[in-house]
Design an enzyme around this catalytic site. Structure first.
Site, PDB file in Angstrom:
ATOM      1  N   CYS A  66     -14.201 -35.743  -8.201  1.00 13.57           N
ATOM      2  CA  CYS A  66     -15.176 -36.689  -8.932  1.00 13.57           C
ATOM      3  C   CYS A  66     -14.471 -37.486  -9.760  1.00 13.57           C
ATOM      4  CB  CYS A  66     -16.356 -36.081  -9.299  1.00 13.57           C
ATOM      5  SG  CYS A  66     -16.009 -34.749 -10.835  1.00 13.57           S
ATOM      6  N   TYR A 106       0.901  -1.097  -0.168  1.00 14.71           N
ATOM      7  CA  TYR A 106       0.018   0.129  -0.050  1.00 14.71           C
ATOM      8  C   TYR A 106       0.768   1.184  -0.021  1.00 14.71           C
ATOM      9  CZ  TYR A 106      -3.096   3.811   1.536  1.00 14.71           C
ATOM     10  OH  TYR A 106      -3.853   4.953   1.742  1.00 14.71           O
ATOM     11  N   SER A 141      -2.221  10.598  11.490  1.00 13.28           N
ATOM     12  CA  SER A 141      -1.651   9.506  11.190  1.00 13.28           C
ATOM     13  C   SER A 141      -0.227   9.968  11.328  1.00 13.28           C
ATOM     14  CB  SER A 141      -1.893   8.470  10.165  1.00 13.28           C
ATOM     15  OG  SER A 141      -1.847   9.435   8.887  1.00 13.28           O
ATOM     16  N   GLU A 148       9.247   4.153  20.162  1.00 13.55           N
ATOM     17  CA  GLU A 148       8.430   3.225  20.828  1.00 13.55           C
ATOM     18  C   GLU A 148       8.000   2.153  19.790  1.00 13.55           C
ATOM     19  OE1 GLU A 148       4.824   5.571  21.540  1.00 13.55           O
ATOM     20  OE2 GLU A 148       6.276   7.100  22.433  1.00 13.55           O
ATOM     21  N   LYS A 182       9.622   9.832  17.879  1.00 10.72           N
ATOM     22  CA  LYS A 182       8.963  10.786  18.068  1.00 10.72           C
ATOM     23  C   LYS A 182      10.033  11.899  18.641  1.00 10.72           C
ATOM     24  CE  LYS A 182       4.763   8.782  19.308  1.00 10.72           C
ATOM     25  NZ  LYS A 182       3.618   8.241  20.456  1.00 10.72           N
ATOM     26  N   CYS A 232     -10.898 -34.259 -12.497  1.00  8.69           N
ATOM     27  CA  CYS A 232     -11.118 -33.489 -11.203  1.00  8.69           C
ATOM     28  C   CYS A 232     -10.812 -34.371 -10.061  1.00  8.69           C
ATOM     29  CB  CYS A 232     -12.832 -33.220 -11.148  1.00  8.69           C
ATOM     30  SG  CYS A 232     -13.179 -32.621  -9.552  1.00  8.69           S
ATOM     31  N   LYS A 286       9.203   1.562   9.400  1.00  7.68           N
ATOM     32  CA  LYS A 286       8.425   0.347   9.017  1.00  7.68           C
ATOM     33  C   LYS A 286       9.507  -0.966   8.641  1.00  7.68           C
ATOM     34  CE  LYS A 286       4.240   0.099   8.410  1.00  7.68           C
ATOM     35  NZ  LYS A 286       2.938   0.342   8.153  1.00  7.68           N
ATOM     36  N   LYS A 293       5.850   0.008  17.230  1.00  9.13           N
ATOM     37  CA  LYS A 293       4.472   0.345  16.702  1.00  9.13           C
ATOM     38  C   LYS A 293       3.560  -0.895  16.535  1.00  9.13           C
ATOM     39  CE  LYS A 293       3.014   2.547  12.295  1.00  9.13           C
ATOM     40  NZ  LYS A 293       1.792   1.201  11.965  1.00  9.13           N
TER      41      LYS A 293
END
Length: 660
Positions: A406, A36, A82, A112, A285, A403, A309, A114
């Site tokens: 079956c 993302y 965010s 810290e 931070k 298959c 990340k 995440k």
């Protein structure tokens, strides 16, 4: 190399908005955070190169979470934006440089864990827990007080040395242990499992029953105290929160140099696999509250914080075998059977292979040492092969010509392979599971696990067999006691009266989903008319194309399908005809909804329009009565303007609905 065009830019915006919806609203993302973020960066780069292309509904402008419509929406006391993400030390260095340039010196940082959970704002009045809000759009959030109150680690009252009014920000999460227990419970009840702990936490906070939420053992970690006082640092504020009884699971640590920051990031990455909860990085931070206030924030992110990340966790294991599953429409899907390996807190033994073409493209072979990764899905995927460990005797894998269930021949249809036997037991098991599911007949107490037992015992072999089950049949099922038997029989009896659109959905007609079933029910009114419909009649329905129309005709032309429907009716199934109110205020008027609505969900809007006789279409045409535009309205708005179709704002639609 992909050609860059404005159409591609619009498509990328639309794709990211859909991923936002799946992540924030459905709590069922289909891509990893890393994928993302890479797409978001690509979008930001395009907008920097072509500012004239930037649309007002770009996902680079707004903050994700959409209201579910289930809870009241309440303004935040302070914006709840965010934190921007970085994935490399070079990008982290850029953050340091920006911050140092704005402040004039290198500040002390607080680091810290995440934790991968759901952000919440928690407020106390008179030192007593008063309210909890979701992040929402950063300005307003949903009131989830009842569900947050079930978190055992949350203090209901604060000590006397705490201020009378306190607001903290935190992350609601599920430990790996609680997540595993929850998914075991989901499996036993025949319900869909959660893909990861974050999805489970998000889904729990949206439950309408706080009693159910309490059973799931949510946990909490506070990461911030809302305060205008600047004499304390962020690190000291977390110490105050801990003193007042708040849980602090983020393991905060002060770092005064770049080297200390990097050392801590590497230290946490090394302990990541041993932690009791999912983390996906470290939050860096600026420690001084005064400096945080000086740096401020943008419309989406704080300038004083960044999230480093980690790459998605992956593990190496052996591909022991490739098995083939048969779906409800007869499509064969290959699945990787793996030597069990620990990944993201859970034991993984299977991975998705999608289709034969995917296996051929990646040249995946039985016996390979493969890399598996968990993204947004329950079943992980194979992302690579360790070719250095490949056996010289390995051979390319081929889809079976018969298959596996079956043993009838299979046929290739573009990328999929389908069993030619309409009565295939493998496909029938999946079909029955869907038939009873929430999206179809919604038969309570008849989950996948129960259906599998009934199927294994030979008590059901078709959807109609469900309605033929007796008390004596069910008493044969291991673990079924009188109450279970009574509950299931009552649910089956209740499902015998079903609306036409739900029945059509439950039949698993290829290419006909719930929206197509609603369109058929609206147009024809009765099952008999649907079954006798000609190609021209079907093609005249908004949203029904050549492929879907041909599939409907083919389905009802097969004797076994007609006989199955007749047997259901003989067993007491009553398919309620669509009641057409010719005086309904919106009777026959076609609406198209585009963009994100603010006052209600799209599903709620569609239901209200249909209740007044209106119809919903996914595409704009000259027959469209009105296009309702919400936030981030896309190409449908442009098409409506080109065709001269009436365009309504959400407020206009609400006036129409409320007047009627």
């Amino acid at each position: 190399m992909r050609a860059l065009s404005q159409d591609y830019y619009i498509a990328l915006c639309t794709e990211l908005i859909e991923h936002d919806r799946r992540y924030y609203v459905l709590d069922r993302p289909t891509i990893s955070d890393y994928s993302y973020d890479m797409k978001m960066r690509e979008l930001q780069k395009i907008e920097a190169q072509h500012p004239e292309w930037k649309v007002p509904w770009s996902p680079t402008i707004y903050l994700g979470d959409r209201p579910s419509g289930q809870f009241p929406v309440v303004p935040h006391s302070h914006p709840m934006v965010s934190i921007a993400n970085v994935y490399s030390l070079e990008e982290l260095e850029e953050f340091f440089s920006r911050t140092e340039k704005l402040l004039g010196y290198f500040p002390t940082y607080s680091l810290e864990l995440k934790i991968d959970g759901i952000a919440v704002a928690i407020r106390y009045e008179n030192r007593t827990f008063a309210q909890a809000l979701s992040r929402g759009n950063g300005v307003k959030g949903e009131d989830i007080t009842a569900n947050v109150s079930t978190i055992r680690s949350l203090p209901m009252t604060l000590p006397q040395d705490a201020p009378e009014e306190v607001e903290v920000r935190g992350e609601v999460f599920l430990s790996y242990q609680a997540f595993e227990k929850l998914n075991i419970c989901q499996r036993e009840q025949g319900k869909l499992e959660f893909a990861n702990p974050r999805n489970a936490a998000g889904g729990t906070l949206k439950l309408l029953s706080s009693r159910e939420a309490a059973k799931r053992n949510l946990d909490l970690s506070i990461y911030g105290l809302i305060t205008n006082r600047e004499e304390h640092s962020h690190f000291e504020n977390l110490g105050l929160c801990a003193h007042w009884g708040f849980p602090i699971a983020g393991m905060p640590k002060q770092c005064r140099t770049k080297e200390e920051v990097i050392e801590r990031i590497r230290e946490v990455e090394g302990m990541r696999s041993r932690l009791p909860m999912a983390i996906d990085g470290v939050v860096v931070k600026v420690d001084s509250v005064a400096e945080q206030h000086r740096l401020g924030l943008t419309s989406k992110h704080y300038r004083w914080a960044i999230a480093y990340k980690y790459a998605p966790e992956r593990a190496e294991t052996i591909l022991q075998d490739i098995t083939v599953q048969v779906g409800k429409t007869g499509i064969l899907t290959p699945v990787a059977e793996l030597t069990p390996v620990l990944l993201s807190g859970s034991r993984v033994s299977r991975a998705s292979l999608y289709n034969e073409d995917e296996i051929e493209k990646k040249d995946i072979r039985i016996g390979d040492s493969v890399y598996v990764e968990k993204g947004g899905e329950i079943i992980p995927k194979i992302v690579g092969i360790n070719l250095a460990k490949r056996s010289p005797d390995s051979k390319p894998w081929k889809m079976p010509s018969l298959c596996p269930m079956c043993h009838n021949p299979v046929i290739k249809e573009r990328v999929s392979v389908r069993c030619t036997n309409p009565l295939c037991l493998g496909g029938m098991l999946e079909k029955i599971c869907f038939f009873a599911s929430k999206g179809a007949l919604n038969i309570d107490h008849l989950g996948e696990k129960v259906i599998a037992k009934l199927f294994e015992m030979g008590l059901i072999r078709s959807c109609s067999d469900v309605f033929a089950l007796t008390e004596n049949d069910l008493k044969q099922v291991p673990g079924f006691k009188d109450r279970s038997v009574h509950n299931l029989l009552a649910s089956i009896a209740g499902a015998k009266e079903v609306t036409l659109d739900r029945f059509l959905t439950a039949l698993s007609i290829p290419f006909v989903g719930s929206s197509g079933a609603i369109a058929l029910a609206d147009h024809f009114g009765t099952l008999d008319k649907v079954m006798k419909a000609s190609l021209d009649e079907l093609l005249s329905i908004e949203g029904i194309g050549q492929k879907v129309a041909a599939s409907i005709i083919d389905f009802f032309s097969k004797t076994e399908n007609v006989e199955e429907i007749c047997r259901m009716q003989e067993l007491g199934v009553r398919i309620l005809p669509k009641q057409v109110d010719r005086w309904a205020p919106l009777q026959g008027k076609i609406f198209v909804l585009t963009g994100t609505l603010q006052e209600m969900t799209r599903l709620q809007a569609e239901e209200r329009i249909r209740s007044l006789g209106g119809k919903i279409s996914s595409s704009v045409s000259k027959n469209t009565y009105a296009v309702v535009v919400g936030r981030e309205a896309g190409s449908k708005l442009k098409k409506a303007q080109e065709l001269g179709v009436q365009v309504l704002e959400e407020s206009d639609l609400l006036k129409i609905l409320n007047q009627n």
